[in-house]
Design an enzyme around this catalytic site. Structure first.
Site, PDB file in Angstrom:
ATOM      1  N   TYR A  88      -3.251  -7.373  16.392  1.00 37.79           N
ATOM      2  CA  TYR A  88      -3.441  -6.580  15.180  1.00 37.79           C
ATOM      3  C   TYR A  88      -4.727  -5.754  15.257  1.00 37.79           C
ATOM      4  CZ  TYR A  88      -3.954  -5.547  10.177  1.00 37.79           C
ATOM      5  OH  TYR A  88      -4.104  -4.920   8.962  1.00 37.79           O
ATOM      6  N   THR A 118      -1.367  -7.330  -0.620  1.00 36.91           N
ATOM      7  CA  THR A 118      -0.118  -6.915   0.008  1.00 36.91           C
ATOM      8  C   THR A 118       0.897  -8.050  -0.125  1.00 36.91           C
ATOM      9  OG1 THR A 118      -0.819  -7.803   2.140  1.00 36.91           O
ATOM     10  CG2 THR A 118      -1.383  -5.492   1.672  1.00 36.91           C
ATOM     11  N   LEU A 140       0.820  -1.205   0.000  1.00 36.70           N
ATOM     12  CA  LEU A 140       0.000   0.000   0.000  1.00 36.70           C
ATOM     13  C   LEU A 140       0.854   1.256   0.000  1.00 36.70           C
ATOM     14  CD1 LEU A 140      -2.713  -1.025   2.647  1.00 36.70           C
ATOM     15  CD2 LEU A 140      -2.741  -1.412   0.174  1.00 36.70           C
ATOM     16  N   CYS A 160       1.671   3.932   6.429  1.00 36.25           N
ATOM     17  CA  CYS A 160       1.356   2.583   5.945  1.00 36.25           C
ATOM     18  C   CYS A 160       2.199   1.500   6.612  1.00 36.25           C
ATOM     19  CB  CYS A 160       1.554   2.494   4.426  1.00 36.25           C
ATOM     20  SG  CYS A 160       0.348   3.410   3.462  1.00 36.25           S
ATOM     21  N   SER A 187      -7.787  -0.795   9.622  1.00 39.04           N
ATOM     22  CA  SER A 187      -8.129  -2.077   9.012  1.00 39.04           C
ATOM     23  C   SER A 187      -9.555  -2.420   9.393  1.00 39.04           C
ATOM     24  CB  SER A 187      -7.197  -3.188   9.513  1.00 39.04           C
ATOM     25  OG  SER A 187      -7.686  -4.476   9.162  1.00 39.04           O
ATOM     26  N   ASP A 192      12.862   2.927  11.823  1.00 39.11           N
ATOM     27  CA  ASP A 192      11.974   2.155  12.687  1.00 39.11           C
ATOM     28  C   ASP A 192      10.965   3.148  13.257  1.00 39.11           C
ATOM     29  OD1 ASP A 192      10.654   0.785  14.689  1.00 39.11           O
ATOM     30  OD2 ASP A 192      12.466   0.160  15.756  1.00 39.11           O
TER      31      ASP A 192
END
Length: 253
Positions: free
Chosen positions: A159, A194, A17, A84, A146, A57
């Protein structure tokens, strides 16, 4: 906001993405810095775009500060930030071998949520002192949530909660930055092409695609990038998380 000539930072820009978004921005005339933990990948991806690739990072304060400073040195302070960068490490809260190692959960939160906040705070701090553009805008920030933020599946606790955090961050950030003309939105993608998904067997990819009501396929990174560009260009889009998912609603498993 008009994109041409504007400095932009895209995290996770070496692939997926992020790369598609960096390509769309560069194609519209933006000066793009691709920020990624994979520094070599970021540099290779940035070269054909006339941009720069920076190793970073995003979960580390010093690393992010250095990356933002490097991007500003090359292109001037960024008015556009697209977050992203992210990981999707799976794991049940309590699995066959006992409770999930806390370091697994912490890493997902650190990269996905803290990394988003980290880059947001740094880019917004610089953008708020820039001269306003037409309509009073100074910047636009788009983060990646998401559909898991709303319908997290079994094994997605880390997640899903990291992405729910991004949803929860978006409105208060938009409200805070409104007086200085910085808009904040988020996109909640469904199942997209992805690198992680494309590494699955083809039959698994096909099955996942068929689970999307319409269009019954995996989303394309370019479609994510199209929405990013629409958000940037439409000044009334602010404080909102937009689902981009073909009407899918994830099942528990």
């Amino acid at each position: 906001m008009k994109v041409e000539g504007i400095a932009a930072i895209v995290t996770g820009g070496a692939s997926g993405l992020g790369l598609a978004t960096a390509q769309a921005l560069a194609g519209a005339g933006a000066k793009v810095a691709l920020v990624d933990l994979n520094e070599q990948g970021a540099k290779a991806a940035a070269e054909p775009l006339g941009g720069i690739g920076i190793g970073c990072d995003v979960s580390d304060a010093a690393s992010a500060e250095a990356a933002v400073a490097r991007a500003a040195e090359a292109h001037g302070p960024a008015r556009i930030l697209i977050n992203c960068a992210g990981v999707a490490t799976p794991g049940r809260i309590v699995g066959k071998n006992g409770p999930l190692d806390l370091s697994v959960y912490s890493r997902v939160i650190a990269i996905n949520l803290i990394g988003t906040f980290n880059m947001m705070r740094l880019v917004a701090a610089a953008a708020q002192s820039l001269d306003p553009l037409d309509g009073g805008e100074r910047g636009v920030i788009v983060s990646t949530a998401s559909v898991a933020a709303y319908e997290g599946q079994v094994g997605q606790a880390a997640y899903a909660s990291s992405k729910a955090g991004i949803v929860g961050l978006t409105l208060p950030a938009a409200r805070e930055f409104a007086p200085v003309g910085i808009r904040v939105c988020a996109i909640a993608p469904g199942i997209f092409e992805t690198p992680m998904l494309l590494g699955l067997p083809q039959d698994v990819q096909d099955s996942l695609g068929r689970s999307v009501p319409f269009p019954s396929r995996l989303g394309k990174p370019e479609e994510y990038a199209d929405l990013v560009m629409s958000i940037i260009r439409n000044p009334m889009l602010n404080g909102e998380t937009i689902r981009l998912d073909g009407a899918i609603r994830m099942q528990p498993r």
